[in-house]
Design a protein around this motif. Structure first.
Motif, PDB file in Angstrom:
ATOM      1  N   LYS A 143      -5.453  16.556  -2.128  1.00 58.10           N
ATOM      2  CA  LYS A 143      -5.476  15.951  -0.805  1.00 58.10           C
ATOM      3  C   LYS A 143      -6.213  14.617  -0.848  1.00 58.10           C
ATOM      4  O   LYS A 143      -7.311  14.521  -1.392  1.00 58.10           O
ATOM      5  N   PHE A 187       0.875  -1.174   0.000  1.00 59.99           N
ATOM      6  CA  PHE A 187       0.000   0.000   0.000  1.00 59.99           C
ATOM      7  C   PHE A 187       0.907   1.217   0.000  1.00 59.99           C
ATOM      8  O   PHE A 187       1.720   1.373   0.901  1.00 59.99           O
ATOM      9  N   SER A 188       0.792   2.039  -1.017  1.00 62.04           N
ATOM     10  CA  SER A 188       1.669   3.199  -1.073  1.00 62.04           C
ATOM     11  C   SER A 188       0.865   4.441  -1.429  1.00 62.04           C
ATOM     12  O   SER A 188       0.016   4.407  -2.314  1.00 62.04           O
ATOM     13  N   ILE A 189       1.148   5.520  -0.712  1.00 60.46           N
ATOM     14  CA  ILE A 189       0.482   6.787  -0.993  1.00 60.46           C
ATOM     15  C   ILE A 189       1.544   7.797  -1.367  1.00 60.46           C
ATOM     16  O   ILE A 189       2.553   7.922  -0.671  1.00 60.46           O
ATOM     17  N   THR A 190       1.360   8.483  -2.459  1.00 59.18           N
ATOM     18  CA  THR A 190       2.209   9.611  -2.783  1.00 59.18           C
ATOM     19  C   THR A 190       1.326  10.843  -2.774  1.00 59.18           C
ATOM     20  O   THR A 190       0.414  10.950  -3.589  1.00 59.18           O
ATOM     21  N   GLY A 191       1.564  11.713  -1.829  1.00 57.76           N
ATOM     22  CA  GLY A 191       0.711  12.894  -1.717  1.00 57.76           C
ATOM     23  C   GLY A 191       1.388  14.106  -2.318  1.00 57.76           C
ATOM     24  O   GLY A 191       2.301  13.990  -3.122  1.00 57.76           O
ATOM     25  N   LEU A 215      -1.974   4.820   9.730  1.00 55.13           N
ATOM     26  CA  LEU A 215      -1.867   6.039   8.918  1.00 55.13           C
ATOM     27  C   LEU A 215      -2.485   7.239   9.627  1.00 55.13           C
ATOM     28  O   LEU A 215      -1.922   8.330   9.623  1.00 55.13           O
ATOM     29  N   PHE A 216      -3.645   7.043  10.215  1.00 54.19           N
ATOM     30  CA  PHE A 216      -4.395   8.191  10.709  1.00 54.19           C
ATOM     31  C   PHE A 216      -4.360   8.356  12.221  1.00 54.19           C
ATOM     32  O   PHE A 216      -4.920   9.291  12.740  1.00 54.19           O
ATOM     33  N   LEU A 241      -3.934  -0.793   8.863  1.00 52.50           N
ATOM     34  CA  LEU A 241      -3.312   0.232   8.027  1.00 52.50           C
ATOM     35  C   LEU A 241      -3.886   1.609   8.330  1.00 52.50           C
ATOM     36  O   LEU A 241      -3.141   2.574   8.538  1.00 52.50           O
ATOM     37  N   PHE A 242      -5.203   1.709   8.387  1.00 55.36           N
ATOM     38  CA  PHE A 242      -5.823   3.013   8.621  1.00 55.36           C
ATOM     39  C   PHE A 242      -5.513   3.513  10.028  1.00 55.36           C
ATOM     40  O   PHE A 242      -5.339   4.705  10.242  1.00 55.36           O
ATOM     41  N   ASP A 249      -9.188  13.406  11.225  1.00 58.12           N
ATOM     42  CA  ASP A 249      -8.527  12.750  10.096  1.00 58.12           C
ATOM     43  C   ASP A 249      -8.325  13.712   8.934  1.00 58.12           C
ATOM     44  O   ASP A 249      -7.416  13.557   8.130  1.00 58.12           O
ATOM     45  N   HIS A 250      -9.210  14.691   8.872  1.00 58.08           N
ATOM     46  CA  HIS A 250      -9.154  15.594   7.736  1.00 58.08           C
ATOM     47  C   HIS A 250      -7.917  16.491   7.784  1.00 58.08           C
ATOM     48  O   HIS A 250      -7.468  16.995   6.765  1.00 58.08           O
ATOM     49  N   ASP A 251      -7.381  16.709   8.997  1.00 53.33           N
ATOM     50  CA  ASP A 251      -6.206  17.567   9.133  1.00 53.33           C
ATOM     51  C   ASP A 251      -4.920  16.863   8.730  1.00 53.33           C
ATOM     52  O   ASP A 251      -3.898  17.504   8.541  1.00 53.33           O
ATOM     53  N   ILE A 252      -4.989  15.550   8.667  1.00 51.51           N
ATOM     54  CA  ILE A 252      -3.757  14.793   8.445  1.00 51.51           C
ATOM     55  C   ILE A 252      -3.436  14.761   6.959  1.00 51.51           C
ATOM     56  O   ILE A 252      -4.251  14.335   6.142  1.00 51.51           O
ATOM     57  N   ILE A 253      -2.247  15.233   6.631  1.00 52.10           N
ATOM     58  CA  ILE A 253      -1.830  15.216   5.227  1.00 52.10           C
ATOM     59  C   ILE A 253      -0.675  14.233   5.100  1.00 52.10           C
ATOM     60  O   ILE A 253       0.378  14.422   5.712  1.00 52.10           O
ATOM     61  N   ILE A 254      -0.899  13.207   4.325  1.00 54.26           N
ATOM     62  CA  ILE A 254       0.158  12.212   4.120  1.00 54.26           C
ATOM     63  C   ILE A 254       0.912  12.589   2.853  1.00 54.26           C
ATOM     64  O   ILE A 254       0.328  12.676   1.776  1.00 54.26           O
ATOM     65  N   LEU A 255       2.202  12.827   3.002  1.00 53.27           N
ATOM     66  CA  LEU A 255       3.014  13.174   1.839  1.00 53.27           C
ATOM     67  C   LEU A 255       3.459  11.930   1.096  1.00 53.27           C
ATOM     68  O   LEU A 255       3.501  11.901  -0.124  1.00 53.27           O
ATOM     69  N   TYR A 256       3.820  10.926   1.875  1.00 53.51           N
ATOM     70  CA  TYR A 256       4.289   9.698   1.249  1.00 53.51           C
ATOM     71  C   TYR A 256       4.087   8.569   2.230  1.00 53.51           C
ATOM     72  O   TYR A 256       4.309   8.744   3.435  1.00 53.51           O
ATOM     73  N   SER A 257       3.662   7.434   1.755  1.00 51.64           N
ATOM     74  CA  SER A 257       3.617   6.281   2.645  1.00 51.64           C
ATOM     75  C   SER A 257       3.893   5.032   1.831  1.00 51.64           C
ATOM     76  O   SER A 257       3.585   4.976   0.643  1.00 51.64           O
ATOM     77  N   GLU A 258       4.493   4.068   2.471  1.00 54.45           N
ATOM     78  CA  GLU A 258       4.763   2.804   1.800  1.00 54.45           C
ATOM     79  C   GLU A 258       4.626   1.707   2.840  1.00 54.45           C
ATOM     80  O   GLU A 258       5.255   1.781   3.901  1.00 54.45           O
TER      81      GLU A 258
END
Lengths: 416, 265
Positions: free
Chosen positions: A393, A385-389, B232-233, B228-229, B209-218
């Motif tokens: 948003k 699972f990968s997210i690129t933000g 992440l959150f 996972l959620f 949750d709306h304030d959280i900005i994920i730039l990158y995740s793997e």
């Protein structure tokens, strides 16, 4: 479809009066997506359609062709996949590696020690179990009209694939271990028989007094799987299609049975034993050559067995792009989530395709779900699972939508 | 399928902690993470990052400098990122993957339009890297192709993101927001998450949750959607906030060192 841009001003100098004539300039979509990708994408999204003329939640079409390996004996399996206009050819071949455990007892000891330590330590469970699985070594080639060193994209894709196959624990080490057979020739009838040390074979042997293992080299042999990819007509990110092709190909892999000749087995064993007993004496160079030359492993193409994969983790990859657009009519079904700004909404695009989408969709999500073994819907596990933000948003709602779509896609690809 | 026990990993409320407790807590939570800035004198910004004995990394930044014609972009800053391994001199595909992911992240966070037609050279040098360490460990069993390769790749990427952030601050490069990355290891999966800390005023329990900005995740391995959620959150974000606090104490000292305050009015 053409896009107009007021671009040039034609000046007619007639005396002192300057007459400006503004002409619209027409570009076809292929040109416009290179010079102004944002403009092109906006124009299409406003029409509720994408530059590839697909709807937002529509994946690219896919055709899978599992051809036989009759045409090339070196390949264990070959698959051709056509995804949209992109064609991927994947071939899998194997190499044999030798593990000389007996010759270096210190490694054997350390390996046992390692296993003991890590098996007893629950915190290292993850690493320990990973070491029981094998990766695949991919070579990716994207056709671009010239030859040369691999590009960054090819190297990155290959490394990502390697990491993923190893970490998702797809290929157990045990399924790549070679059970070496020995070919005996009956001196009277000249009939050749190959024996493998399976439990059944040992029972079938009339003469139980000799042990088959005495005739075999002490070393272990393993297959290492390599995958070559040729990609034609690249139109977008390639990871999904490459991963799907690899899985489809691996499911078709049949490994050959490997055997050595009786005479070689006898010779090599004698020489090995003598080498072990006289370690200090200088070895005869010819003898060494004899071992290497004569202990040739013979792969039996006619006698194959399927590669056993860890079926419980199989699932197919899908990528989604996210992009903001001006909110259209409220009755539009493709609205996905309300955004902070009332005039903007984020839409989800399946299977990014084309230059405009590729350059404009910064936010992406790549998901590999695990397919259910039985048809129940309770399995919600993933292997990647990968997210690129950084662009649009990505909210929890959008992620849930993407997860649901990826599961549907994965199920569909499995059924092909 | 084992799930993450978030009770064990719960983080105490940052606001109620005594100020001295923060570094000790961070150190235990981040596996002995240590960092420093301005360690190299002949570059514009530098940082070092150590995670116990497992990883040691130096990041140096030169720029904004005049760009070569090949790299120059007419309206924004060009980035030249290179990651160097501790042992091999040649570029390998693992480093390429890290470079690629770093580039994706940094072009969104550096204020590129502030420095048109210029170049920023970012170099990472691993002194100790887990992926190469494992290759030469005496106790590793034979023929186990980098048994922990994926988790070590995530660890290296995490270290690079955080080191880059500190070095960028040290080099006084304009950023659009602060960011950092954390790693969370579950029984059967490894997760790397990089968060954008755009608005520091949301650091309280009412963070939605709306304030959280994920730039990158793997995330690699095997994990369920709820795990996972949750990571992440919830858990990952808390851990990242704590790290952000930890970094903030460092900027304080940077600002004190770099700027001279006078009482003259």
């Amino acid at each position: 479809m053409s896009a107009a841009k007021i671009d040039s001003a034609q000046v007619n100098n007639q005396g002192d009066d300057e007459v400006f004539e503004l002409k619209p300039m027409n570009f076809n979509p292929y040109v416009l997506q290179r010079i102004a990708p944002d403009l092109l994408l906006k124009k299409y999204l406003d029409l509720n359609i994408r530059p590839s003329l697909r709807s937002f939640n529509e994946f690219k079409s896919i055709q899978i062709n599992d051809s036989n390996l009759q045409d090339n004996q070196n390949l264990l399996a070959k698959t051709t996949v056509k995804n949209g206009n992109t064609i991927v050819i994947c071939g899998i071949f194997a190499k044999i590696t030798e593990q000389s455990l007996t010759s270096d007892s210190s490694i054997l000891e350390s390996s046992q020690l390692y296993n003991e330590i890590y098996e007893n330590d629950p915190s290292n469970q993850n690493q320990n179990t990973n070491s029981e699985f094998m990766p695949i070594y991919p070579i990716i080639e994207i056709a671009r009209g010239r030859f040369g060193a691999p590009t960054d994209e090819e190297m990155i894709l290959a490394k990502k694939l390697y990491n993923l196959i190893l970490n998702s624990r797809l290929i157990p080490k045990s399924s790549l271990k070679i059970n070496l057979g020995i070919k005996f020739t009956d001196p009277i009838t000249n009939k050749e028989t190959t024996y493998y040390s399976n439990a059944d074979d040992e029972k079938n042997l009339e003469n139980k007094e000799f042990n088959l293992n005495d005739f075999k080299p002490k070393n272990n042999f393993n297959f290492n799987l390599h995958a070559t990819f040729k990609i034609f007509n690249r139109e977008g990110p390639l990871f999904d299609i490459i991963y799907s092709t690899l899985l489809k190909t691996l499911q078709n892999v049949h490994l050959p049975n490997v055997y050595i000749d009786e005479q070689n087995a006898y010779l090599s064993n004698i020489l090995n034993n003598s080498a072990h007993s006289n370690i200090n004496t200088s070895r005869n160079k010819n003898k060494n050559n004899l071992i290497e030359d004569d202990l040739s492993l013979i792969c039996d193409d006619s006698n194959t067995y399927p590669l056993i994969l860890n079926q419980s983790i199989i699932g197919f990859s899908s990528t989604f792009g996210f992009i903001d657009r001006i909110k259209s009519e409220p009755h539009n079904e493709n609205n996905i989530s309300p955004n902070d700004n009332d005039d903007k909404e984020t839409v989800l695009l399946c299977d990014i395709e084309g230059e405009a989408e590729e350059t404009e969709c910064y936010s992406r999500v790549n998901i590999i779900p695990i397919n259910n073994q039985n048809d129940s819907d309770d399995n919600d596990e993933f292997t990647y699972f990968s997210i690129t933000g950084g662009g649009s948003k990505i909210t929890k709602q959008l992620l849930r939508k993407a997860v649901w779509l990826s599961k549907q896609r994965s199920k569909y690809l499995q059924s092909l | 399928m084992p799930t993450l026990d978030l009770e064990d990993l719960s983080i105490p409320d940052i606001h109620n902690l005594p100020p001295d407790a923060l570094p000790a807590l961070s150190s235990s939570l981040f596996d002995g993470l240590k960092f420093d800035t301005s360690i190299i004198s002949h570059c514009d910004g530098s940082s070092s990052l150590t995670i116990s004995d497992n990883l040691k990394l130096i990041c140096s930044i030169n720029g904004p400098i005049e760009s070569s014609l090949k790299l120059e972009l007419p309206d924004k800053l060009a980035l030249d990122i290179s990651v160097n391994s501790s042992l091999s001199t040649t570029n390998n595909s693992n480093n390429q993957l890290i470079e690629n992911n770093l580039r994706k992240l940094l072009i969104r966070k550096i204020n590129l339009s502030m420095y048109p037609k210029q170049l920023l050279v970012i170099n990472f040098q691993f002194l100790v890297s887990p992926s190469e360490n494992s290759l030469f460990q005496k106790n590793s069993p034979p023929n186990t192709p980098s048994s922990s390769s994926s988790s070590s790749y995530l660890l290296e990427l995490m270290a690079c993101i955080n080191a880059a952030y500190l070095a960028l601050l040290d080099a006084n490069i304009s950023l659009t927001s602060s960011f950092n990355s954390v790693i969370i290891n579950n029984n059967s999966s490894n997760h790397l998450i990089c968060y954008d800390h755009n608005h520091l005023h949301t650091i309280n329990n009412s963070t939605t949750d709306h304030d959280i900005i994920i730039l990158y995740s793997e995330s690699l391995g095997r994990f369920s959607q709820s795990t996972l959620f949750n990571i992440l959150f919830n858990f990952g974000y808390k851990k990242s906030l704590l790290l952000n606090f930890h970094f903030a104490s460092l900027y304080k000292s940077i600002i004190k060192q770099k700027f001279i305050y006078t009482d003259n009015k």
